[in-house]
Design a protein around this motif. Structure first.
Motif, mmCIF file in Angstrom:
data_model
loop_
_atom_site.group_PDB
_atom_site.id
_atom_site.type_symbol
_atom_site.label_atom_id
_atom_site.label_comp_id
_atom_site.label_asym_id
_atom_site.label_seq_id
_atom_site.Cartn_x
_atom_site.Cartn_y
_atom_site.Cartn_z
ATOM 1 N N ARG A 293 -10.559 -2.135 -6.220
ATOM 2 C CA ARG A 293 -10.285 -2.120 -4.781
ATOM 3 C C ARG A 293 -9.765 -0.757 -4.333
ATOM 4 O O ARG A 293 -10.124 -0.260 -3.258
ATOM 5 C CB ARG A 293 -9.273 -3.209 -4.434
ATOM 6 N N ASN A 294 -8.935 -0.136 -5.168
ATOM 7 C CA ASN A 294 -8.405 1.174 -4.820
ATOM 8 C C ASN A 294 -9.486 2.241 -4.830
ATOM 9 O O ASN A 294 -9.438 3.190 -4.039
ATOM 10 C CB ASN A 294 -7.268 1.549 -5.774
ATOM 11 N N ARG B 4 -4.439 6.539 -1.506
ATOM 12 C CA ARG B 4 -3.857 5.273 -1.059
ATOM 13 C C ARG B 4 -3.941 4.288 -2.222
ATOM 14 O O ARG B 4 -4.983 4.178 -2.876
ATOM 15 C CB ARG B 4 -4.624 4.734 0.145
ATOM 16 N N LEU B 5 -2.837 3.585 -2.463
ATOM 17 C CA LEU B 5 -2.757 2.773 -3.674
ATOM 18 C C LEU B 5 -2.227 1.385 -3.367
ATOM 19 O O LEU B 5 -1.073 1.214 -2.992
ATOM 20 C CB LEU B 5 -1.834 3.462 -4.689
ATOM 21 N N LEU B 6 -3.091 0.391 -3.507
ATOM 22 C CA LEU B 6 -2.652 -0.997 -3.481
ATOM 23 C C LEU B 6 -2.085 -1.347 -4.849
ATOM 24 O O LEU B 6 -2.711 -1.104 -5.872
ATOM 25 C CB LEU B 6 -3.833 -1.922 -3.162
ATOM 26 N N GLN B 7 -0.887 -1.938 -4.848
ATOM 27 C CA GLN B 7 -0.307 -2.362 -6.120
ATOM 28 C C GLN B 7 0.631 -3.543 -5.879
ATOM 29 O O GLN B 7 1.057 -3.787 -4.745
ATOM 30 C CB GLN B 7 0.423 -1.208 -6.804
ATOM 31 N N GLU C 225 0.859 -1.177 0.000
ATOM 32 C CA GLU C 225 0.000 0.000 0.000
ATOM 33 C C GLU C 225 0.889 1.218 0.000
ATOM 34 O O GLU C 225 1.678 1.423 0.927
ATOM 35 C CB GLU C 225 -0.945 0.034 1.196
ATOM 36 N N ASN D 28 -10.264 4.427 -1.457
ATOM 37 C CA ASN D 28 -10.221 5.881 -1.443
ATOM 38 C C ASN D 28 -11.616 6.511 -1.417
ATOM 39 O O ASN D 28 -11.743 7.728 -1.638
ATOM 40 C CB ASN D 28 -9.437 6.387 -2.659
#
Length: 250
Positions: A85-86, A18-21, A9, A90
């Motif tokens: 999901r992101n 916020r970024l899930l990758q 994250e 957010n």
């Protein structure tokens, strides 16, 4: 397809996004932040993030312009799943809808956008050593569409007088301008991003408007780093403060 694991994250815009990758493979960096900053969006407009990846550019744009609607198109199912999901992470799911699909064959009914923003694959097919990670290779190397084909697909998805905005490697500016030729676009503008003073541009942001006849413009560029390697105040304003790179279009 399942969402890729493991994940990290990460934070963009000083924590506003916020970024899930994926920990490995394709990862968003600063390019989508600058891409989003170059979109002169107005409240109520519809924007397409073509090849949206995990949604970094879309979410950065929504952080600055919450009264727009952004749709994403992403060919890699796991990345499209992460983009969804992101959006939830957010609290932007109402403003960001993600489609899993191919830019060469967009889903039926997709189009009529005020702006299309995109970060096309950087490298021509077979032009270098292919990345070992399949997701990263697909994101960085042209596949079913070359750069001209990608530009053609993006322009088709615009409404009349809509604007295409793309970020790419500066050395491919000639290919970008050639790809725009004959597409019924004008008001082409080129904004260089210089890594440091006295260095050649590493990236360019190019925009063009559909069904508009205006001459090409070379815009004042942006220096990203000072002599010590830190981001300049102007770059920080974009990367941390979500400042726009351009004003509203006329």
């Amino acid at each position: 397809m399942e969402t890729p694991e493991p994940l990290t994250e990460d934070l963009l815009l000083n924590g506003r996004v916020r970024l899930l990758q994926p920990r490995y493979g394709y990862r968003a960096a600063i390019d989508p932040v600058f891409l989003a900053a170059a979109v002169p969006a107005r409240p109520g407009e519809r924007i397409l993030d073509l090849g949206c990846g995990v949604g970094a550019a879309a979410l950065c744009l929504l952080a600055r312009c919450p009264d727009v609607v952004v749709e994403g198109l992403e060919i890699q199912g796991p990345l499209a799943g992460l983009a969804r999901r992101n959006a939830v992470l957010n609290e932007a799911e109402r403003g960001f809808a993600v489609h899993a699909g191919d830019a060469a064959r967009p889903p039926a009914g997709l189009g009529g956008f005020h702006h299309v923003m995109t970060n096309p694959p950087f490298f021509e097919s077979g032009s270098g050593t292919r990345a070992a990670d399949a997701s990263r290779a697909m994101a960085h190397e042209e596949g079913g569409l070359d750069l001209a084909g990608w530009i053609k697909a993006a322009v088709k998805l615009l409404r009349p007088k809509g604007r295409l905005i793309l970020i790419h490697r500066a050395e491919r500016l000639g290919d970008i301008l050639a790809g725009l030729r004959g597409r019924g676009v004008g008001d082409v503008a080129v904004l260089p991003l210089w890594p440091k003073n006295g260095r050649g541009a590493g990236r360019v942001i190019v925009s063009a408007r559909k069904s508009v006849r205006s001459p090409l413009r070379l815009l004042p560029g942006l220096v990203l780093h000072d002599d010590a390697g830190a981001f300049t105040p102007e770059a920080q304003a974009v990367l941390r403060g979500a400042a726009p790179l351009v004003g509203e279009e006329g």
